[in-house]
Design a protein around this motif. Structure first.
Motif, short mmCIF file in Angstrom:
data_model
loop_
_atom_site.label_atom_id
_atom_site.label_comp_id
_atom_site.label_asym_id
_atom_site.label_seq_id
_atom_site.Cartn_x
_atom_site.Cartn_y
_atom_site.Cartn_z
N SER A 121 -3.53 1.27 8.37
CA SER A 121 -4.28 1.37 7.11
C SER A 121 -3.52 0.66 5.99
O SER A 121 -4.13 0.01 5.12
CB SER A 121 -4.53 2.84 6.74
OG SER A 121 -3.34 3.50 6.37
N CYS A 122 -2.19 0.76 5.99
CA CYS A 122 -1.40 0.05 4.97
C CYS A 122 -1.51 -1.46 5.14
O CYS A 122 -1.63 -2.20 4.16
CB CYS A 122 0.07 0.49 5.05
SG CYS A 122 0.39 2.17 4.47
N ARG B 258 -12.68 -1.02 10.23
CA ARG B 258 -13.35 -0.25 9.18
C ARG B 258 -12.71 1.13 9.02
O ARG B 258 -12.58 1.64 7.90
CB ARG B 258 -14.83 -0.10 9.51
CG ARG B 258 -15.61 -1.39 9.27
CD ARG B 258 -17.05 -1.27 9.69
NE ARG B 258 -17.80 -2.48 9.37
CZ ARG B 258 -18.93 -2.83 9.98
NH1 ARG B 258 -19.42 -2.08 10.95
NH2 ARG B 258 -19.55 -3.95 9.62
N ARG C 92 -1.85 4.92 12.83
CA ARG C 92 -2.99 4.83 11.93
C ARG C 92 -2.56 4.61 10.48
O ARG C 92 -3.17 3.84 9.75
CB ARG C 92 -3.84 6.11 12.03
CG ARG C 92 -4.64 6.23 13.32
CD ARG C 92 -5.64 7.38 13.27
NE ARG C 92 -4.97 8.66 13.11
CZ ARG C 92 -4.90 9.33 11.96
NH1 ARG C 92 -5.45 8.83 10.88
NH2 ARG C 92 -4.28 10.50 11.90
N MET D 91 -9.60 1.86 9.57
CA MET D 91 -8.32 1.65 8.90
C MET D 91 -8.54 1.33 7.42
O MET D 91 -7.80 1.81 6.55
CB MET D 91 -7.55 0.51 9.57
CG MET D 91 -7.24 0.75 11.04
SD MET D 91 -6.37 2.31 11.32
CE MET D 91 -6.12 2.23 13.09
N ALA D 92 -9.56 0.52 7.12
CA ALA D 92 -9.80 0.14 5.73
C ALA D 92 -10.25 1.33 4.89
O ALA D 92 -10.00 1.37 3.69
CB ALA D 92 -10.84 -0.97 5.67
N GLY E 206 -4.03 -2.98 6.44
CA GLY E 206 -5.40 -3.38 6.14
C GLY E 206 -5.76 -3.32 4.68
O GLY E 206 -6.59 -4.10 4.20
N GLN E 207 -5.14 -2.40 3.92
CA GLN E 207 -5.54 -2.19 2.53
C GLN E 207 -4.61 -2.87 1.52
O GLN E 207 -4.92 -2.90 0.33
CB GLN E 207 -5.58 -0.69 2.24
CG GLN E 207 -6.62 0.05 3.06
CD GLN E 207 -6.58 1.55 2.81
OE1 GLN E 207 -6.29 2.01 1.73
NE2 GLN E 207 -6.89 2.33 3.84
N ARG F 221 0.82 -1.22 0.00
CA ARG F 221 0.00 0.00 0.00
C ARG F 221 0.85 1.27 0.00
O ARG F 221 0.33 2.37 -0.18
CB ARG F 221 -0.93 -0.03 1.24
CG ARG F 221 -1.76 1.20 1.48
CD ARG F 221 -2.79 1.45 0.39
NE ARG F 221 -3.65 2.57 0.75
CZ ARG F 221 -3.30 3.85 0.72
NH1 ARG F 221 -2.05 4.19 0.37
NH2 ARG F 221 -4.14 4.79 1.05
N ALA G 137 -9.28 4.55 5.40
CA ALA G 137 -8.31 5.65 5.41
C ALA G 137 -7.70 5.83 4.02
O ALA G 137 -7.41 4.87 3.33
CB ALA G 137 -7.23 5.39 6.44
N GLN G 138 -7.52 7.10 3.62
CA GLN G 138 -6.99 7.40 2.30
C GLN G 138 -5.65 8.13 2.37
O GLN G 138 -5.22 8.72 1.39
CB GLN G 138 -8.00 8.27 1.53
CG GLN G 138 -9.33 7.60 1.28
CD GLN G 138 -9.19 6.33 0.44
OE1 GLN G 138 -8.46 6.32 -0.54
NE2 GLN G 138 -9.88 5.27 0.83
N GLU G 139 -4.99 8.09 3.50
CA GLU G 139 -3.73 8.81 3.66
C GLU G 139 -2.63 8.14 2.83
O GLU G 139 -2.53 6.92 2.79
CB GLU G 139 -3.32 8.83 5.13
CG GLU G 139 -4.34 9.52 6.03
CD GLU G 139 -4.21 9.09 7.49
OE1 GLU G 139 -4.00 9.95 8.33
OE2 GLU G 139 -4.32 7.88 7.73
#
Length: 489
Positions: free
Chosen positions: A253-254, A193, A249, A195-196, A256-257, A128, A198-200
């Motif tokens: 997120s990385c 959810r 965070r 984390m999934a 998770g995505q 990610r 997040a668009q950072e």
């Protein structure tokens, strides 16, 4: 008009246009247009000198743009320096990288020992990472994927914890196995959810600790201590959970995505892939730099290299050697012990986490289960990792262990408690990596003031400038290149 007999930076004033008939001017224009359509390569800032008579007699009809290429000197051939060099070259300028060691990559490197691929400490890459997408081709990297989730070892038994969104059936099994309670799972689903969604594309700063952020969102101490403390302890080499929540965070997120991976050829494949498109003369290995200014570097042999701008892309300790007033945050340290095993002992692709407060080992994994290329045929490869204590150093958690042999024996004893008594008896320690300068600490107090990106006209890059991750190092290198180019245009 550039005087062909002079340096390309010296500009000659054109003479005033003379009166030329339209037919002559048209013929000259046709001649030059036909030249520009030829298959011969054209280089910015140069001119085809086959028409020297034309240059001498009618220079007012010859228009040549001055070269805008700039020479950017980069100190350090780690990830930040290589990303900087790529950004400089991709924008049409000339990077020169000075690396003091015999290889590129800095802390992101690997060695082959007796047929085993050993990274310099346990490292992973997250697909990610937005900066990596710009620089790395997935098909060329041959990524090898870790299985989502983890095994939690509390000293008595091992329980599997699965990602509640990516592996919902596994998450239910986690409850049934006793690894999580139903309330634990309920508290994790909203967090997953967040984390999934997040668009950072890079890590931010929240100003509060990860522990406080998790508690504020209903995650109870049982889950924090059993999962987040060892998991984030492995990410940040810091089990305190005092790392800034913005950093946590972004990482979560990385995870998770995307996928958690290593290249089949080891982590050294990442800097090698970044450097591959650069001209061979870009990289100067075994070339230490002892001093820097805004447009020159002094090498250890006393010679001076000059350029249009300078970027220092070393780790923060070496950066401080060039700038005595530079005050970096503390380092976090780690010890990684690599074990050769039978292939049958290395089959689980999940990360094993120390879910208790006891013992030295924070996490361990069978690397050859994830990437079979890491071990020779018929063999397996495990690594076990110790993270630094409260002051960042590993020494304060070794509890009086006097020798490396005693350390290896203690780690094997602990892993026996995780994996089954006697499981590690035949394991052979291949190498012990002690890394005192692994990553910068990232507590809110360390991030309260913005890190300098320029000192005395010299631009800075490195994971201490952005965030302590591969993505942060790459991003800092790209941004430093953009700043350096902008400063001389």
């Amino acid at each position: 008009v550039i005087d062909a007999a002079s340096d390309a930076d010296r500009i000659c004033e054109p003479r005033p246009p003379s009166k030329v008939s339209g037919d002559v001017a048209s013929a000259v224009q046709d001649l030059f247009e036909s030249t520009s359509r030829s298959d011969s390569p054209r280089i910015a800032g140069t001119v085809d000198l086959h028409h020297s008579d034309l240059r001498r007699t009618m220079p007012h009809l010859v228009h040549v743009e001055r070269s805008s290429s700039r020479r950017i000197l980069i100190v350090g051939g780690g990830l930040a320096g290589l990303a900087c060099a790529r950004a400089v070259a991709d924008r049409g300028h000339t990077p020169v990288v000075f690396e003091s060691s015999d290889r590129i990559g800095g802390r992101c490197t690997s060695d082959v020992v007796d047929g085993f691929t050993l990274d310099r400490g346990f490292q992973v890459y997250l697909t990610r990472y937005s900066e990596g997408v710009r620089l790395l081709r997935d098909d060329a990297m041959r990524w090898r994927r870790f299985w989502p989730g983890a095994r939690i070892c509390d000293g008595t038994r091992v329980r599997t914890v699965a990602h509640p969104l990516r592996d919902p059936l596994g998450a239910i099994a986690s409850v049934l196995s006793g690894a999580l309670s139903l309330n634990d799972l309920r508290s994790l689903v909203p967090l997953a959810r967040i984390m999934a969604g997040a668009q950072e594309d890079h890590a931010g700063v929240d100003g509060i600790s990860s522990r406080a952020w998790l508690r504020a969102r209903g995650v109870n101490d049982r889950v924090i201590d059993r999962f987040f403390r060892p998991f984030l302890g492995g990410v940040f080499l810091d089990r305190s959970l005092d790392t800034d929540a913005g950093r946590m965070r972004f990482y979560m997120s990385c995870f998770g995505q995307g996928n958690t991976v290593v290249p089949a050829a080891g982590m050294k494949a990442i800097p090698e892939a970044i450097a591959a498109p650069l001209p061979s003369e870009t990289l100067r290995l075994l070339t230490p730099v002892v001093a820097v200014t805004r447009n020159a570097v002094t090498l250890a042999n006393g010679s001076v290299e000059r350029g249009d701008a300078v970027v220092v892309a070393t780790d923060m300790t070496n950066t401080a050697r060039y700038f005595p007033d530079f005050r970096p945050p503390p380092w976090r340290s780690t010890v990684t012990i690599w074990f050769a095993t039978d292939a049958g002992d290395a089959t689980d692709q999940r990360l094993h986490l120390n879910g208790s407060s006891r013992g030295l080992v924070n996490h361990a994994v069978a690397m050859s289960a994830v990437a079979p290329e890491y071990a020779p045929s018929g063999a397996g490869l495990w690594c076990a990792n110790i993270v630094g204590g409260a002051d960042g150093a590993v020494t304060d958690v070794r509890r009086g262990i006097a020798s490396q042999r005693e350390l290896v024996m203690e780690v094997q004893r602990e892993l026996d408690g995780w994996l089954g008594r006697g499981r590690t008896a035949a394991w052979q320690a291949i190498r012990v990596d002690r890394i005192d300068r692994a990553i910068p600490r990232q507590h809110p107090s360390d991030l309260a003031a913005a890190r300098p990106v320029e000192i005395d006209g010299v631009h800075l890059a490195g994971d201490h400038v952005a965030d302590a991750s591969i993505n942060g190092a790459l991003r800092s290198g790209r941004i430093a290149a953009e700043r350096a180019i902008a400063s001389v245009q």
